[in-house]
Write a protein that holds these residues in place. Structure first.
Motif, PDB file in Angstrom:
ATOM      1  N   LEU A   1     -11.789 -36.377 -34.987  1.00 20.82           N
ATOM      2  CA  LEU A   1     -12.962 -35.673 -35.485  1.00 20.82           C
ATOM      3  C   LEU A   1     -14.002 -35.521 -34.386  1.00 20.82           C
ATOM      4  O   LEU A   1     -14.039 -36.303 -33.445  1.00 20.82           O
TER       5      LEU A   1
ATOM      6  N   GLN B   1     -18.344 -33.601 -37.532  1.00 19.67           N
ATOM      7  CA  GLN B   1     -17.375 -33.623 -38.631  1.00 19.67           C
ATOM      8  C   GLN B   1     -17.374 -34.989 -39.309  1.00 19.67           C
ATOM      9  O   GLN B   1     -17.307 -35.079 -40.533  1.00 19.67           O
TER      10      GLN B   1
ATOM     11  N   LEU C   1     -18.228 -35.603 -43.251  1.00 17.66           N
ATOM     12  CA  LEU C   1     -17.345 -36.305 -44.180  1.00 17.66           C
ATOM     13  C   LEU C   1     -18.049 -37.498 -44.824  1.00 17.66           C
ATOM     14  O   LEU C   1     -17.911 -37.723 -46.037  1.00 17.66           O
TER      15      LEU C   1
ATOM     16  N   ARG D   1     -14.944 -24.888 -39.647  1.00 18.12           N
ATOM     17  CA  ARG D   1     -13.954 -25.619 -38.838  1.00 18.12           C
ATOM     18  C   ARG D   1     -13.340 -26.776 -39.619  1.00 18.12           C
ATOM     19  O   ARG D   1     -12.134 -27.026 -39.545  1.00 18.12           O
ATOM     20  N   THR D   2     -14.159 -27.471 -40.377  1.00 16.11           N
ATOM     21  CA  THR D   2     -13.674 -28.615 -41.139  1.00 16.11           C
ATOM     22  C   THR D   2     -12.827 -28.150 -42.323  1.00 16.11           C
ATOM     23  O   THR D   2     -11.831 -28.798 -42.677  1.00 16.11           O
ATOM     24  N   GLU D   3     -13.179 -27.017 -42.882  1.00 19.14           N
ATOM     25  CA  GLU D   3     -12.392 -26.427 -43.977  1.00 19.14           C
ATOM     26  C   GLU D   3     -11.013 -25.983 -43.474  1.00 19.14           C
ATOM     27  O   GLU D   3      -9.993 -26.203 -44.150  1.00 19.14           O
TER      28      GLU D   3
ATOM     29  N   ARG E   1      -9.305 -27.318 -41.279  1.00 22.97           N
ATOM     30  CA  ARG E   1      -8.488 -28.535 -41.118  1.00 22.97           C
ATOM     31  C   ARG E   1      -8.058 -29.117 -42.464  1.00 22.97           C
ATOM     32  O   ARG E   1      -7.341 -30.113 -42.509  1.00 22.97           O
TER      33      ARG E   1
ATOM     34  N   LEU F   1     -10.047 -30.493 -44.740  1.00 22.91           N
ATOM     35  CA  LEU F   1     -10.783 -31.711 -45.064  1.00 22.91           C
ATOM     36  C   LEU F   1     -11.910 -31.490 -46.075  1.00 22.91           C
ATOM     37  O   LEU F   1     -12.320 -32.424 -46.767  1.00 22.91           O
TER      38      LEU F   1
ATOM     39  N   GLY G   1      -9.492 -34.995 -46.967  1.00 22.35           N
ATOM     40  CA  GLY G   1     -10.807 -35.290 -46.400  1.00 22.35           C
ATOM     41  C   GLY G   1     -11.369 -36.594 -46.925  1.00 22.35           C
ATOM     42  O   GLY G   1     -11.971 -37.373 -46.181  1.00 22.35           O
TER      43      GLY G   1
END
Length: 148
Positions: free
Chosen positions: A35, A39, A43, A73-75, A77, A79, A100
């Motif tokens: 991460l 990020q 989380l 970006r996190t979506e 992945r 998460l 996530g």
């Protein structure tokens, strides 16, 4: 390595250097979990509940465009996910996915363990005093709950 000059460190230097120390531990944990620091923060904030984008931006201290990029970006992945806000049909909330949630818990536990080791040379009374003083500092300055 920091040299011990025998002089007492002032509160400003101690707080700034402590922030750098905690930040370095946090960054190392984030890297080990694949991460970025942001990020990891995202989380951890979402562990408690889904957040609307504006509330999330305020909590993380990010502008709308920066937050959108971070969530995108996190979506990607897998998460986090965007979901409709039940209170506002025009808005979305950001929530953890099962993957996530699992990664957030693992990352959070690893960070807590590492940060808890930082004052390992303190006795129990010193640890309680440190916790009480830092809690008061956080409370007095209305710092959002990002790592409870």
């Amino acid at each position: 390595m920091v040299r011990d000059t025998g002089e007492r460190m002032g509160v400003v230097a101690a707080l700034v250097r402590s922030a750098f120390l905690v930040d370095a531990v946090y960054a190392a944990s984030a890297r080990e979990h694949g991460l970025t620091q942001q990020q990891g923060q995202l989380l951890c904030v979402l562990m408690g509940r889904p957040y609307g984008m504006s509330e999330l931006g305020s909590t993380l201290g990010l502008a709308k465009s920066s937050l959108t990029g971070l969530v995108d970006r996190t979506e990607r992945r897998g998460l986090v996910r965007r979901e409709p806000d039940p209170d506002d049909a025009r808005a979305v909330r950001v929530a953890l996915t099962p993957a996530g949630s699992a990664l957030a818990a693992e990352f959070y536990d690893a960070c807590c363990a590492r940060i808890d080791e930082l004052p390992s040379g303190f006795d129990e009374r010193e640890r309680r005093t440190l916790a009480d003083l830092l809690a008061r500092l956080v409370s007095d300055n209305e710092v959002p709950a990002v790592f409870d």
